[in-house]
Design a protein around this motif. Sequence first.
Motif, PDB file in Angstrom:
ATOM      1  N   CYS A  53       0.837  -1.214   0.000  1.00 48.33           N
ATOM      2  CA  CYS A  53       0.000   0.000   0.000  1.00 48.33           C
ATOM      3  C   CYS A  53       0.867   1.257   0.000  1.00 48.33           C
ATOM      4  CB  CYS A  53      -0.925   0.015   1.215  1.00 48.33           C
ATOM      5  SG  CYS A  53      -2.226  -1.226   1.156  1.00 48.33           S
ATOM      6  N   HIS A  84       1.135  -3.319   7.287  1.00 51.48           N
ATOM      7  CA  HIS A  84       0.156  -3.609   6.233  1.00 51.48           C
ATOM      8  C   HIS A  84      -0.815  -4.657   6.760  1.00 51.48           C
ATOM      9  CE1 HIS A  84      -1.620  -5.354   2.611  1.00 51.48           C
ATOM     10  NE2 HIS A  84      -1.301  -4.233   1.992  1.00 51.48           N
ATOM     11  N   GLU A  85      -2.071  -4.493   6.428  1.00 50.40           N
ATOM     12  CA  GLU A  85      -3.109  -5.375   6.971  1.00 50.40           C
ATOM     13  C   GLU A  85      -2.867  -6.846   6.681  1.00 50.40           C
ATOM     14  OE1 GLU A  85      -5.905  -4.455   9.035  1.00 50.40           O
ATOM     15  OE2 GLU A  85      -4.250  -3.020   9.136  1.00 50.40           O
ATOM     16  N   CYS A 121      -1.950   2.835   5.144  1.00 53.46           N
ATOM     17  CA  CYS A 121      -2.602   1.557   5.418  1.00 53.46           C
ATOM     18  C   CYS A 121      -3.134   1.588   6.861  1.00 53.46           C
ATOM     19  CB  CYS A 121      -1.634   0.400   5.196  1.00 53.46           C
ATOM     20  SG  CYS A 121      -2.475  -1.198   5.055  1.00 53.46           S
ATOM     21  N   ASP A 122      -4.225   0.893   7.082  1.00 54.91           N
ATOM     22  CA  ASP A 122      -5.163   1.127   8.187  1.00 54.91           C
ATOM     23  C   ASP A 122      -4.596   1.667   9.501  1.00 54.91           C
ATOM     24  OD1 ASP A 122      -6.550  -0.203   6.205  1.00 54.91           O
ATOM     25  OD2 ASP A 122      -7.706  -1.415   7.607  1.00 54.91           O
ATOM     26  N   THR A 193      -3.678   2.791  -1.009  1.00 56.04           N
ATOM     27  CA  THR A 193      -4.528   2.120  -0.025  1.00 56.04           C
ATOM     28  C   THR A 193      -5.845   1.707  -0.671  1.00 56.04           C
ATOM     29  OG1 THR A 193      -5.209   4.327   0.671  1.00 56.04           O
ATOM     30  CG2 THR A 193      -3.525   3.247   1.993  1.00 56.04           C
ATOM     31  N   CYS A 194      -6.594   0.862   0.036  1.00 57.29           N
ATOM     32  CA  CYS A 194      -7.877   0.377  -0.495  1.00 57.29           C
ATOM     33  C   CYS A 194      -8.759   1.574  -0.855  1.00 57.29           C
ATOM     34  CB  CYS A 194      -8.563  -0.513   0.540  1.00 57.29           C
ATOM     35  SG  CYS A 194      -7.627  -2.014   0.874  1.00 57.29           S
ATOM     36  N   ALA A 200      -8.533   2.621   5.954  1.00 59.59           N
ATOM     37  CA  ALA A 200      -7.486   3.538   5.495  1.00 59.59           C
ATOM     38  C   ALA A 200      -8.095   4.839   4.990  1.00 59.59           C
ATOM     39  CB  ALA A 200      -6.649   2.880   4.408  1.00 59.59           C
TER      40      ALA A 200
END
Length: 564
Positions: A53, A84-85, A121-122, A193-194, A200
């Motif tokens: 990400c 990172h997730e 990232c989250d 990121t997503c 995120a």
Amino acid sequence: MSKGLRSRLTQYGDAGFALFLRRGFLKGAGFTDDALDRPIVGVLSTASDFNPCHKTAPMLAQAVARGVRLAGGLPFVFPTISLHEAFSFPTSMLLRNLMAMDVEEMLRALPLDAVVMIGGCDKTIPAELMGAISADVPSLVLPVGAMLAGRHEGTRLGACTDCRRIWAAYRAGTLAEPDLDRAHDQLMPTSGTCMVMGTASTMACLAETMGFTLPGAASAPAVSADRVRIAEASGRQAVRMAIAGGPKPSEILTPAALRNASVVLQATCGSTNALVHLAAIAGRAGLSYDLGELDRVGRDVPVLLNLKPAGSHFMEDFHASGGLPALWRRLREHLDLSARTVNGETLGDVIARWPAYVDDDVVRPLDRPLARSEAIAILNGNLAPQGAAIKLAAATPALFRFAGPALVFESLDDLARRIDDPALPVTDKHCLVLRNAGPVGAPGMPEAGALPIPKKLGAKGVTDMVRISDARMSGTAFGTVVLHVTPEAAAGGPLALVRDGDMIRMDVGERRIELMVDAGELGRRRAQWRPPAKPARGYARLYVERVTQADKGCDFDFLAQDAR
Ligand code: FES
């Protein structure tokens, strides 16, 4: 007034020697005296090959450094832990506090006058904010930005809402392996990121709303020129902050900023993970994040942002529609527009100068919202004395009033072992209960709250059930899922006392969740309850001994400001 290299000298008992030595090493690296007398801006890079990400972080760090130099400062890029997730066993939440400690201690140790923190990232932006607030160094967040949406056979795809949808179809046997493989290639089509309103994107939007980024920084795509220009501008602004000595995080994070975050969280239908992160961020400033206020705000603020998973668009569409300032303008009657930003402006100043264009389908007007009901509600009752969260916008309204027997899973292992067992005694009238998946129990409160629908019910067409746990849920997930039950089972919360067949009653309108077992019986069960064994050593041991519950942010108790 910046102190540059003269700040935070290594303690040799001779400050003059410490500075002489420090400058000497940098002269050895080729710096001139002129460069070494400039204000110093740290550029916190979370680049890591294990964090795809953040693949653009090195390029963004260069753009920030360019901005710092253009404004007359000296940039120093330095690393911290990067999370990172999908690369954090057992769950990134376990490591968020470790990253926050890394950020805080580096900001306390390094001779920097201001810092630009690259995250995305989250858990990274929450960890950076937690650390920066505790260190109280002038700090600015630069999100790496979201991926562009994928395209597959006429459909736009978003990580990870469509990852879950496609995987569920494969599990149910309605998607063949070759089709799965082709879609797989398009789910994460760029770095970033997503690109849905997952955690995120939510935390980037809340960082911008609370004033910690430049305007537009949450929404610009990771691979856009806008993103790089924002990086350069962030470097320039950080030099101004370095020279002025502020604003500091303690001046930015106010009760008004936190309330504004709740408004935007509801209006964007953001991730429930934000509740935990906002509580931790607030705690670092000696404030408490008010879940009751979040619930009250939600009753007045409809969902305006039409982004997946609640809606249909992606972060790039939000950016093209004006981004957060366009949303703030629509929410102006609900926001405190006097709240400050690191840019030196208030939210009201930003709204006043921001271009007027907005795409009404992406950022809906108040009289034509995506959803009239609140995005997130807080439940209370004898099953969750300190609260539980439910994302109504991702749930099934027919299940908002529910009474049914519990089917209990003792742990994540138990869940994995039995959920698809054809002999599992489950019907569509049950609610699924998962415990020992909270901050202490798992440990680290993994995103396991959206329990899979048992295969035998899925085969009969059941797509949603009430699911209750002390775990979290990904911002990209959906279902009638009650999360963050507090206190958690491993801390002796009532969730630990539920048995198979106990009736559970939920009424979202009343904000209640009740275990329909009399107090005498619960007392007998409590007398038999024993806490789970602790990890033997190391960080996991520290974590379970000092982590707070979800309503306090799952921070370490000794890191909240009033612990000083
Ligand atoms: Fe990094 Fe979704 S996995 S933002």
